[in-house]
Design an enzyme around this catalytic site. Sequence first.
Site, PDB file in Angstrom:
ATOM      1  N   ASN A 208     -34.423  29.557 -23.691  1.00  0.00           N
ATOM      2  CA  ASN A 208     -33.026  29.754 -23.300  1.00  0.00           C
ATOM      3  C   ASN A 208     -32.726  31.242 -23.277  1.00  0.00           C
ATOM      4  O   ASN A 208     -33.579  32.061 -23.612  1.00  0.00           O
ATOM      5  CB  ASN A 208     -32.088  28.981 -24.243  1.00  0.00           C
ATOM      6  CG  ASN A 208     -32.229  29.441 -25.676  1.00  0.00           C
ATOM      7  OD1 ASN A 208     -31.924  30.573 -26.004  1.00  0.00           O
ATOM      8  ND2 ASN A 208     -32.714  28.555 -26.541  1.00  0.00           N
ATOM      9  N   ASP A 276     -32.700  21.959 -28.280  1.00  0.00           N
ATOM     10  CA  ASP A 276     -32.375  20.619 -28.776  1.00  0.00           C
ATOM     11  C   ASP A 276     -33.542  19.658 -28.600  1.00  0.00           C
ATOM     12  O   ASP A 276     -33.696  18.718 -29.358  1.00  0.00           O
ATOM     13  CB  ASP A 276     -31.147  20.077 -28.043  1.00  0.00           C
ATOM     14  CG  ASP A 276     -29.895  20.813 -28.477  1.00  0.00           C
ATOM     15  OD1 ASP A 276     -29.780  21.102 -29.686  1.00  0.00           O
ATOM     16  OD2 ASP A 276     -29.048  21.125 -27.620  1.00  0.00           O
ATOM     17  N   LYS A 286     -53.903  23.596 -19.789  1.00  0.00           N
ATOM     18  CA  LYS A 286     -52.946  23.957 -18.744  1.00  0.00           C
ATOM     19  C   LYS A 286     -52.854  22.836 -17.711  1.00  0.00           C
ATOM     20  O   LYS A 286     -53.881  22.349 -17.228  1.00  0.00           O
ATOM     21  CB  LYS A 286     -53.403  25.250 -18.072  1.00  0.00           C
ATOM     22  CG  LYS A 286     -52.397  25.764 -17.067  1.00  0.00           C
ATOM     23  CD  LYS A 286     -52.867  27.037 -16.406  1.00  0.00           C
ATOM     24  CE  LYS A 286     -51.920  27.374 -15.272  1.00  0.00           C
ATOM     25  NZ  LYS A 286     -52.483  28.369 -14.379  1.00  0.00           N
ATOM     26  N   PRO A 304     -35.763  18.693 -34.657  1.00  0.00           N
ATOM     27  CA  PRO A 304     -34.962  18.563 -35.893  1.00  0.00           C
ATOM     28  C   PRO A 304     -33.752  19.468 -35.788  1.00  0.00           C
ATOM     29  O   PRO A 304     -33.833  20.558 -35.200  1.00  0.00           O
ATOM     30  CB  PRO A 304     -35.923  19.065 -36.979  1.00  0.00           C
ATOM     31  CG  PRO A 304     -36.940  19.903 -36.265  1.00  0.00           C
ATOM     32  CD  PRO A 304     -37.058  19.318 -34.884  1.00  0.00           C
ATOM     33  N   ILE A 306     -31.946  21.907 -37.605  1.00  0.00           N
ATOM     34  CA  ILE A 306     -32.222  22.699 -38.807  1.00  0.00           C
ATOM     35  C   ILE A 306     -30.947  22.876 -39.633  1.00  0.00           C
ATOM     36  O   ILE A 306     -30.938  22.703 -40.852  1.00  0.00           O
ATOM     37  CB  ILE A 306     -32.814  24.072 -38.414  1.00  0.00           C
ATOM     38  CG1 ILE A 306     -34.031  23.862 -37.514  1.00  0.00           C
ATOM     39  CG2 ILE A 306     -33.190  24.879 -39.649  1.00  0.00           C
ATOM     40  CD1 ILE A 306     -34.523  25.097 -36.813  1.00  0.00           C
ATOM     41  N   PHE A 323     -23.516  28.496 -35.755  1.00  0.00           N
ATOM     42  CA  PHE A 323     -22.991  29.118 -34.543  1.00  0.00           C
ATOM     43  C   PHE A 323     -22.852  28.035 -33.486  1.00  0.00           C
ATOM     44  O   PHE A 323     -23.592  27.046 -33.507  1.00  0.00           O
ATOM     45  CB  PHE A 323     -23.931  30.234 -34.048  1.00  0.00           C
ATOM     46  CG  PHE A 323     -23.724  31.537 -34.789  1.00  0.00           C
ATOM     47  CD1 PHE A 323     -23.979  31.627 -36.157  1.00  0.00           C
ATOM     48  CD2 PHE A 323     -23.264  32.658 -34.127  1.00  0.00           C
ATOM     49  CE1 PHE A 323     -23.769  32.813 -36.847  1.00  0.00           C
ATOM     50  CE2 PHE A 323     -23.060  33.856 -34.805  1.00  0.00           C
ATOM     51  CZ  PHE A 323     -23.310  33.939 -36.160  1.00  0.00           C
ATOM     52  N   LYS A 337     -18.161  20.041 -34.235  1.00  0.00           N
ATOM     53  CA  LYS A 337     -19.531  20.386 -34.636  1.00  0.00           C
ATOM     54  C   LYS A 337     -19.603  20.747 -36.114  1.00  0.00           C
ATOM     55  O   LYS A 337     -20.539  20.383 -36.813  1.00  0.00           O
ATOM     56  CB  LYS A 337     -20.012  21.559 -33.776  1.00  0.00           C
ATOM     57  CG  LYS A 337     -21.471  21.868 -33.912  1.00  0.00           C
ATOM     58  CD  LYS A 337     -21.968  22.776 -32.816  1.00  0.00           C
ATOM     59  CE  LYS A 337     -22.022  22.045 -31.488  1.00  0.00           C
ATOM     60  NZ  LYS A 337     -22.405  22.925 -30.385  1.00  0.00           N
ATOM     61  N   LYS A 341     -22.120  18.690 -38.427  1.00  0.00           N
ATOM     62  CA  LYS A 341     -23.290  19.339 -39.027  1.00  0.00           C
ATOM     63  C   LYS A 341     -23.139  19.507 -40.539  1.00  0.00           C
ATOM     64  O   LYS A 341     -24.117  19.694 -41.247  1.00  0.00           O
ATOM     65  CB  LYS A 341     -23.507  20.708 -38.399  1.00  0.00           C
ATOM     66  CG  LYS A 341     -23.648  20.662 -36.888  1.00  0.00           C
ATOM     67  CD  LYS A 341     -24.990  21.152 -36.459  1.00  0.00           C
ATOM     68  CE  LYS A 341     -25.082  21.195 -34.950  1.00  0.00           C
ATOM     69  NZ  LYS A 341     -26.422  21.521 -34.490  1.00  0.00           N
TER      70      LYS A 341
HETATM   71  O1  C5P Z   1     -25.719  21.719 -31.600  1.00  0.00           O
HETATM   72  P1  C5P Z   1     -25.721  23.146 -31.261  1.00  0.00           P
HETATM   73  O2  C5P Z   1     -27.066  23.625 -30.764  1.00  0.00           O
HETATM   74  O3  C5P Z   1     -24.624  23.624 -30.389  1.00  0.00           O
HETATM   75  O4  C5P Z   1     -25.439  23.828 -32.680  1.00  0.00           O
HETATM   76  C1  C5P Z   1     -25.555  25.173 -32.864  1.00  0.00           C
HETATM   77  C2  C5P Z   1     -25.819  25.471 -34.327  1.00  0.00           C
HETATM   78  O5  C5P Z   1     -26.792  24.580 -34.845  1.00  0.00           O
HETATM   79  C3  C5P Z   1     -26.421  26.837 -34.476  1.00  0.00           C
HETATM   80  O6  C5P Z   1     -26.015  27.351 -35.729  1.00  0.00           O
HETATM   81  C4  C5P Z   1     -27.903  26.561 -34.418  1.00  0.00           C
HETATM   82  O7  C5P Z   1     -28.646  27.589 -35.066  1.00  0.00           O
HETATM   83  C5  C5P Z   1     -28.012  25.234 -35.117  1.00  0.00           C
HETATM   84  N1  C5P Z   1     -29.086  24.354 -34.633  1.00  0.00           N
HETATM   85  C6  C5P Z   1     -30.141  24.065 -35.446  1.00  0.00           C
HETATM   86  N2  C5P Z   1     -31.128  23.218 -35.038  1.00  0.00           N
HETATM   87  C7  C5P Z   1     -31.069  22.629 -33.827  1.00  0.00           C
HETATM   88  C8  C5P Z   1     -29.992  22.906 -32.969  1.00  0.00           C
HETATM   89  C9  C5P Z   1     -29.008  23.787 -33.416  1.00  0.00           C
HETATM   90  O8  C5P Z   1     -30.199  24.603 -36.556  1.00  0.00           O
HETATM   91  N3  C5P Z   1     -32.029  21.808 -33.448  1.00  0.00           N
END
Ligand code: C5P
Length: 399
Positions: A208, A276, A286, A304, A306, A323, A337, A341
């Site tokens: 990204n 995600d 390859k 996962p 995190i 974030f 969110k 979370k």
């Molecule tokens: O769900 P979203 O990606 O918008 O959430 C953003 C927040 O979740 C950020 O703090 C990002 O570092 C964390 N995150 C994570 N693991 C993921 C997806 C997002 O820790 N797989």
Amino acid sequence: MLAEKRILLIIGGGIAAYKSLSLIRLLRQAGVAVTPVLTRAGAEFVTPLSVSALAGEKVHSALFDLTDEAEMGHIQLSRVADLVVVAPATADLMAKLAQGRAEDLASTLLLATDTPVLVAPAMNVRMWEHPATQRNLTVLRGDGVGFIGPNDGEMACGEFGPGRMAEPEEIFAAIQAALGDKVMAGKHVIVTSGPTHEPIDPVRYIANRSSGAQGTAMAEALRDLGARVTFVTGPSSVPPPQGVEVVKVETAAQMLVAVEAALPADAAVMAAAVADWRVENAGAQKMKKDASGQVPALKFTENPDILAQLCRSVRRPALVVGFAAETEKVVEHATAKRLRKGCDWIVANDVSAQTGIMGGTENAIVLITDAGAETWPRMRKDAVARALADRIAQTLLAR
Ligand code: C5P
């Protein structure tokens, strides 16, 4: 606290030297004493009289000055300050400092000093990008020298790019950070940053547009407050900060392992743009074009989360900051969110293309806490980071 401090300010030869006059004014207004040193080239751009009038002190310029040596030897002069600031630092001054040369007053003071050094480079973009200057930069960073700037922009020579000296306000902020109270001393903070790369096969990946700039700035701001920082970073386009423990990862799965390995921590700032999904059927070799023209179908599986896992963990840090990069309904999505979370705060921003935030130098955030949503003005990412770091410090210390 700044009021009892003293800066040894070395003004090198560059058109940006005029900005050092404003820097002296800012420092004096904050009660910081300034001992000015003007190189011979520096004196071509600003006069000793303007410098000493603003500093309220004598300007030092010659290595072999009988009066100076009788009053205060150059070794003693190199030790008078809490911080040595070189602004503007020319390519030549950086080279001298990297090589440990002592051929004039400025280079001798820099070699003799036992105080931290902060350098604000200013030079033509080609000179800045020259491998020799970049080599010197690496050497100096390794020696523990701090840097502020240079900034991108139009230069006095008409060219465009990195090489402009940081603005006096930015240098002042960096001085404040360097001299400031280490209120986070003894605290451990984990910062995640950058994008993740999820392999498709050994040579291709899904990524990204995150540059890692905001996470890097967060790690620097927390470090400047005295925190021990573990910086877990995906493949970012900005270099990791100095003075923190850097753990480099590529994938979300690796990031999760690194974050868990860094526990326990007092706080976690999860600024990484974690993918995600990852490719479940990633190839060990390859992938090749098929003679039949068949296009490969990638099968995704969820990574996962995190942040969510950390918040549910028995070793959850006392303060967890997530974030949220959104492209619409920022407050609504980020508020949901935060609850989903289980983190304490969400730093939300609008990353739709027209904002120029993703990959840019500025950020406009909304801070979501249990008290609601606070909209902050648009600021440079390092200023956002400093304000957030101050808030984290206040919150942790109040507990
Ligand atoms: O769900 P979203 O990606 O918008 O959430 C953003 C927040 O979740 C950020 O703090 C990002 O570092 C964390 N995150 C994570 N693991 C993921 C997806 C997002 O820790 N797989």
